[in-house]
Write a protein that holds these residues in place. Structure first.
Motif, PDB file in Angstrom:
ATOM      1  N   THR A 205       0.835  -1.209   0.000  1.00 13.99           N
ATOM      2  CA  THR A 205       0.000   0.000   0.000  1.00 13.99           C
ATOM      3  C   THR A 205       0.863   1.249   0.000  1.00 13.99           C
ATOM      4  N   GLY A 206       1.916   1.243   0.828  1.00 12.73           N
ATOM      5  CA  GLY A 206       2.798   2.406   0.899  1.00 12.73           C
ATOM      6  C   GLY A 206       3.533   2.659  -0.397  1.00 12.73           C
ATOM      7  N   ALA A 207       3.963   1.588  -1.063  1.00 16.62           N
ATOM      8  CA  ALA A 207       4.701   1.753  -2.310  1.00 16.62           C
ATOM      9  C   ALA A 207       3.821   2.323  -3.411  1.00 16.62           C
ATOM     10  N   LEU A 208       2.543   1.919  -3.430  1.00 12.72           N
ATOM     11  CA  LEU A 208       1.629   2.437  -4.445  1.00 12.72           C
ATOM     12  C   LEU A 208       1.398   3.936  -4.289  1.00 12.72           C
ATOM     13  N   GLU A 209       1.592   4.455  -3.061  1.00  9.74           N
ATOM     14  CA  GLU A 209       1.425   5.883  -2.808  1.00  9.74           C
ATOM     15  C   GLU A 209       2.755   6.616  -2.746  1.00  9.74           C
ATOM     16  N   SER A 212       7.726   9.185  -5.567  1.00 11.69           N
ATOM     17  CA  SER A 212       8.688   9.084  -6.670  1.00 11.69           C
ATOM     18  C   SER A 212       8.511   7.826  -7.499  1.00 11.69           C
ATOM     19  N   LEU A 213       7.327   7.195  -7.403  1.00 11.64           N
ATOM     20  CA  LEU A 213       7.121   5.912  -8.065  1.00 11.64           C
ATOM     21  C   LEU A 213       7.314   6.006  -9.579  1.00 11.64           C
ATOM     22  N   GLN A 214       6.967   7.144 -10.168  1.00 13.48           N
ATOM     23  CA  GLN A 214       7.102   7.329 -11.615  1.00 13.48           C
ATOM     24  C   GLN A 214       8.391   8.059 -11.981  1.00 13.48           C
ATOM     25  N   HIS A 216      12.141   8.785 -13.011  1.00 13.14           N
ATOM     26  CA  HIS A 216      13.178   8.104 -13.781  1.00 13.14           C
ATOM     27  C   HIS A 216      14.355   7.741 -12.884  1.00 13.14           C
ATOM     28  N   THR A 217      14.696   8.619 -11.951  1.00 12.98           N
ATOM     29  CA  THR A 217      15.787   8.350 -11.015  1.00 12.98           C
ATOM     30  C   THR A 217      15.483   7.137 -10.151  1.00 12.98           C
ATOM     31  N   PHE A 218      14.240   7.039  -9.694  1.00 17.03           N
ATOM     32  CA  PHE A 218      13.836   5.900  -8.873  1.00 17.03           C
ATOM     33  C   PHE A 218      13.939   4.593  -9.659  1.00 17.03           C
ATOM     34  N   HIS A 219      13.453   4.587 -10.883  1.00 15.67           N
ATOM     35  CA  HIS A 219      13.511   3.380 -11.706  1.00 15.67           C
ATOM     36  C   HIS A 219      14.954   2.960 -11.973  1.00 15.67           C
ATOM     37  N   CYS A 220      15.809   3.942 -12.273  1.00 13.07           N
ATOM     38  CA  CYS A 220      17.225   3.638 -12.534  1.00 13.07           C
ATOM     39  C   CYS A 220      17.906   3.096 -11.277  1.00 13.07           C
ATOM     40  N   GLY A 221      17.588   3.701 -10.126  1.00 13.66           N
ATOM     41  CA  GLY A 221      18.196   3.260  -8.880  1.00 13.66           C
ATOM     42  C   GLY A 221      17.807   1.833  -8.518  1.00 13.66           C
ATOM     43  N   CYS A 222      16.527   1.508  -8.644  1.00 17.10           N
ATOM     44  CA  CYS A 222      16.064   0.155  -8.325  1.00 17.10           C
ATOM     45  C   CYS A 222      16.624  -0.872  -9.308  1.00 17.10           C
ATOM     46  N   SER A 223      16.668  -0.518 -10.593  1.00 15.57           N
ATOM     47  CA  SER A 223      17.221  -1.430 -11.598  1.00 15.57           C
ATOM     48  C   SER A 223      18.708  -1.669 -11.363  1.00 15.57           C
ATOM     49  N   ALA A 224      19.423  -0.586 -11.055  1.00 12.52           N
ATOM     50  CA  ALA A 224      20.864  -0.705 -10.804  1.00 12.52           C
ATOM     51  C   ALA A 224      21.124  -1.533  -9.549  1.00 12.52           C
ATOM     52  N   SER A 225      20.312  -1.369  -8.515  1.00 14.63           N
ATOM     53  CA  SER A 225      20.526  -2.121  -7.278  1.00 14.63           C
ATOM     54  C   SER A 225      20.362  -3.617  -7.509  1.00 14.63           C
ATOM     55  N   ALA A 226      19.366  -3.997  -8.318  1.00 17.78           N
ATOM     56  CA  ALA A 226      19.141  -5.423  -8.598  1.00 17.78           C
ATOM     57  C   ALA A 226      20.286  -6.005  -9.424  1.00 17.78           C
TER      58      ALA A 226
END
Length: 298
Positions: A205-209, A212-214, A216-226
């Protein structure tokens, strides 16, 4: 050749540092403090990449039997506790303090080996190193100018899991699972367990709200971490196979010290003389522990 072994160690150090910095950036700077989803994403990508690499023959993996996987589940439970509590702690504690607390996992491992496996009396140098790491971990909360109870509580859970997992991995001899096969079981079990826990913990629930979910920095950071987590696995296994455990410990030590020196340049950090002395004393203790283990092999 000798230089190739050093290149492997340097590659491990670079991936180790960048991986921790990326995780710290996502957890603390972007404030994505939902570990069931963050670690679930990392382990899912790790499992997919490991299975693909195994299928292509790029890593050595054989078919994992059901009995071998079930017998390894205690290790997988400890692995999940390690990464979950580690994420909680890292999001609230600066990297030098995090490593200082993590060092006391050696104390946990020593106690388990002493009690369960009846290890003979250790060298005095090893005992001094363990004492220094324990002393630093106990005093650090009293010296940290940004002390946060929950962060240190999760750090304690993390170091307990790290110490117990290290002992289990070394002394577990009931199956012939390789390092990659052990990690594959860890990844798959983690994805399953973290997915089940995502809703009850409120992370979904918290993540959906999350604001920074959309981003670009967040997406790059999560992809890079994996991706970095998987590369760190490859580098770790390659380094362990090319060096003795003592040499691997030295490279790990150098990587942590380098990360601690560099982290204040990347992240804001409040510190004082007492907290820095805890960091220094802890790593002096770890250096003594490594030296005592090297000396015992001579």
């Amino acid at each position: 050749m000798q230089w190739k072994r050093h290149v492997t160690g340097l590659a491990f150090s670079v991936v180790f540092i960048v991986s921790y910095f990326t995780n710290k950036f996502v957890l603390s700077v972007l404030k994505f403090t939902y570990p069931t989803l963050f670690q679930g994403w990392q382990t899912f990508i790790g499992a997919v990449l490991l299975l693909v690499f195994g299928k292509l023959g790029w890593v050595e993996m054989s078919r994992i039997t059901r009995s071998a996987a079930l017998s390894w589940l205690p290790g997988s439970f400890l692995f999940v506790g390690n990464i979950y509590a580690g994420s909680r702690a890292l999001s609230r504690i600066d990297i030098p303090y995090f490593f200082t607390l993590q060092n006391s996992s050696h104390v946990v491992g020593y106690i388990i080996i002493k009690v369960v496996y009846r290890e003979q009396n250790a060298q005095w140098l090893k005992l001094i190193g363990i004492f220094l790491m324990l002393l630093s971990a106990i005093n650090l909360p009293l010296c940290d100018p940004q002390f946060e109870y929950s962060g240190y509580l999760w750090a304690v859970c993390h170091l307990l899991c790290v110490g117990a997992y290290r002992v289990f991995q070394v002394h577990y001899k009931s199956s012939n699972l390789s390092d990659f096969e052990q990690q594959c079981v860890n990844y798959l079990f983690s994805v399953f367990l973290l997915a089940l826990a995502a809703h009850p913990t409120g992370d979904l629930t918290g993540a959906l709200e999350f604001p920074s979910l959309q981003s670009h920095t967040f997406h790059c950071g999560c992809s890079a971490s994996a991706l970095l987590g998987f590369l760190l696995l490859l580098a770790t296994v390659k380094l362990k196979r090319g060096f003795s455990l003592e040499h691997f410990g030295v490279w790990m030590f150098m990587s942590k010290v380098s990360a601690m020196f560099l982290s204040p340049l990347i992240f804001h950090m409040d510190f004082n003389a007492l907290s820095l002395s805890c960091v220094v004393v802890s790593h002096v203790g770890e250096a003594l522990l490594l030296y005592s283990e090297r000396d015992s092999q001579l």
